[in-house]
Write a protein that holds these residues in place. Structure first.
Motif, mmCIF file in Angstrom:
data_model
loop_
_atom_site.group_PDB
_atom_site.id
_atom_site.type_symbol
_atom_site.label_atom_id
_atom_site.label_comp_id
_atom_site.label_asym_id
_atom_site.label_seq_id
_atom_site.Cartn_x
_atom_site.Cartn_y
_atom_site.Cartn_z
ATOM 1 N N ARG A 119 14.681 -90.082 79.399
ATOM 2 C CA ARG A 119 14.737 -89.009 78.400
ATOM 3 C C ARG A 119 16.095 -88.342 78.403
ATOM 4 N N THR A 120 16.457 -87.879 77.235
ATOM 5 C CA THR A 120 17.700 -87.125 77.072
ATOM 6 C C THR A 120 17.347 -85.710 76.636
ATOM 7 N N VAL A 121 18.324 -84.852 76.570
ATOM 8 C CA VAL A 121 18.099 -83.482 76.123
ATOM 9 C C VAL A 121 17.573 -83.464 74.691
ATOM 10 N N GLU A 122 17.950 -84.470 73.893
ATOM 11 C CA GLU A 122 17.436 -84.546 72.520
ATOM 12 C C GLU A 122 15.931 -84.844 72.511
ATOM 13 N N ASP A 123 15.473 -85.603 73.495
ATOM 14 C CA ASP A 123 14.039 -85.924 73.604
ATOM 15 C C ASP A 123 13.241 -84.734 74.122
#
Length: 183
Positions: A62-66
């Motif tokens: 996961r990324t911060v966008e997720d």
């Protein structure tokens, strides 16, 4: 010296196992604010092996966008407690070995800040019994499940705590924040 802050999603009857039952209540944004406040103080994450093995595949990609919590879970140093080696890998992770309260005390001495725990019921029960939990954050859902693993299982000694704050969310969940009871 560090402190240990635990966060658990539990049912009214104390069940914490497989919290997929929480989904029907949604996630109140204020719950996110509360969890963000807890994790913002954290300098390390402590997890039992089973929880680590569930979290690693869920969070590691996961990324911060997720999810805004992704950087915390991926970038923060993680310590894993378990007799067996985890079957998955995750960046910034160290295995502590089988549960040893002295190893946890040493970790608390070495970390200047909060050590965050999510889930990890077996580990949390042991830490509570040893008096090593400084902050216990229970997010209590308005449902009694009637079956499943409970945070406090039968036959354990009494655990005395002191309520430090509480709040109710629009989805019916209650956040209870406890600290150790005064001696």
């Amino acid at each position: 010296m560090g402190t240990i802050a635990v966060h658990e999603f539990i049912a009214l009857d104390g069940v914490y196992e497989d919290p997929s039952w929480t989904f029907e209540y949604g996630f109140d944004p204020k719950m996110g604010e509360t969890l963000g406040a807890i994790t913002s103080q954290a300098k390390a994450i402590l997890l039992g092996r089973n929880t680590f093995e569930m979290f690693a595949p869920a969070w590691s990609t996961r990324t911060v966008e997720d999810d805004p919590g992704a950087p915390f879970f991926n970038d923060t140093m993680k310590y894993v407690v378990g007799a067996r080696e985890p079957e998955v890998e995750w960046a910034n992770s160290t295995r502590l070995g089988a549960y040893d309260p002295d190893a946890i005390r040493k970790l608390k001495d070495e970390i200047d800040g909060t050590i965050y725990i999510s889930g990890s019921g077996t580990l949390v029960r042991a830490l509570l019994a040893a008096g090593l939990v400084d902050d216990l954050h229970l997010f209590v859902y308005p449902i009694a499940l009637g079956k499943g693993e409970r945070l406090w299982s039968e036959g354990v000694d009494a655990t005395k705590l002191a309520l430090t704050e509480c709040e109710t969310y629009d989805n019916g969940v209650v956040h209870l924040h406890y600290g150790p009871a005064a001696a």
